[in-house]
Design a protein around this motif. Structure first.
Motif, short mmCIF file in Angstrom:
data_model
loop_
_atom_site.label_atom_id
_atom_site.label_comp_id
_atom_site.label_asym_id
_atom_site.label_seq_id
_atom_site.Cartn_x
_atom_site.Cartn_y
_atom_site.Cartn_z
N TYR A 1 0.82 -1.22 -0.08
CA TYR A 1 -0.14 0.31 -0.06
C TYR A 1 0.99 1.23 0.02
CZ TYR A 1 -3.37 3.43 1.30
OH TYR A 1 -4.33 4.71 1.21
N HIS B 1 -0.65 -4.98 -7.98
CA HIS B 1 -1.62 -3.91 -7.96
C HIS B 1 -2.62 -4.38 -6.87
CE1 HIS B 1 -0.35 -1.77 -11.42
NE2 HIS B 1 0.07 -2.86 -12.04
N THR C 1 -6.34 -4.32 -5.09
CA THR C 1 -7.83 -4.42 -5.49
C THR C 1 -8.20 -3.39 -4.77
OG1 THR C 1 -8.11 -5.82 -3.66
CG2 THR C 1 -7.78 -6.79 -5.86
N ASP C 2 -9.67 -2.85 -4.95
CA ASP C 2 -10.22 -2.00 -3.86
C ASP C 2 -9.94 -2.32 -2.53
OD1 ASP C 2 -10.60 -0.24 -6.13
OD2 ASP C 2 -12.60 -0.92 -6.53
N ARG C 3 -10.43 -3.69 -2.24
CA ARG C 3 -10.60 -4.16 -1.05
C ARG C 3 -8.92 -4.07 -0.19
NH1 ARG C 3 -12.19 -4.56 3.89
NH2 ARG C 3 -12.20 -6.60 4.83
N LYS D 1 -6.73 -2.03 -1.27
CA LYS D 1 -6.30 -0.64 -0.85
C LYS D 1 -7.07 -0.18 0.53
CE LYS D 1 -6.21 0.50 -5.51
NZ LYS D 1 -6.90 1.44 -6.66
N GLU D 2 -8.12 -0.69 0.90
CA GLU D 2 -9.02 -0.38 2.14
C GLU D 2 -8.23 -0.89 3.30
OE1 GLU D 2 -13.10 -1.87 4.04
OE2 GLU D 2 -13.16 -1.47 1.99
N ASN E 1 -4.72 0.88 3.55
CA ASN E 1 -5.19 2.03 4.28
C ASN E 1 -5.42 1.90 5.66
OD1 ASN E 1 -5.48 5.04 4.18
ND2 ASN E 1 -7.65 4.37 4.46
#
Length: 160
Positions: free
Chosen positions: A35, A82, A84-86, A88-89, A92
């Motif tokens: 991340y 890369h 995924t959206d999950r 990244k969540e 973070n």
């Protein structure tokens, strides 16, 4: 202590936590580092990840493959990683948790092995405790005299 809460060994708490989550401490470390790089570049290369975590490329590859199977990142052999959206969540949150603990230790005046101590603490703290630590950090920053009073208290009663 209520009747439902029982004392356990550290390993016992880890196993309880693992029942609720899919990520091991090592997986969390990988996700946080991926991340950190993805925030800057949008991806990370496997050799860079291995270097930053001080592991062999083969070890990093195995872990990245596990994280990909969990749907947290995309990885193609010899390619870029890369999130995924999950992913990244989660990344973070993990970086935020790291920064809260690091800031707390700095406010306490911890200097010796601060990153190692941050790593140990961040994997053991639950979200509710993390919220209180974050609140305490904000309290220290809300009034500079609070930090000064704490420093004076440490001089008198602490072990500098």
């Amino acid at each position: 202590m209520n009747n439902k809460e029982k004392y356990r060994t550290v390993r016992g708490y880890e196993l309880l936590k693992r029942d609720k989550e899919q990520l091991t401490h090592s997986m969390e470390d990988y996700m946080e580092m991926i991340y950190r790089n993805a925030m800057k570049d949008g991806y990370i290369r496997m050799n860079v990840l291995a270097e930053q975590l001080n592991v062999q490329v083969s070890s990093a590859t195995k872990m990245v493959q596990k994280l990909a199977r969990l749907g947290l990142l995309h990885y193609q052999k010899y390619g870029l990683v890369h999130l995924t959206d999950r992913g990244k969540e989660i990344g973070n949150f993990l970086l935020h948790r790291h920064n809260i603990i690091l800031e707390f230790l700095k406010l306490l005046g911890v200097e010796d092995r601060i990153l190692a101590n941050t790593e140990v603490i961040e994997h053991g703290v639950n979200v509710d405790v993390l919220k209180y630590i974050h609140l305490l950090n904000r309290f220290f920053h809300s009034d500079p005299s609070v930090k000064e009073k704490f420093e004076a208290f440490k001089e008198t009663y602490g072990h500098n």
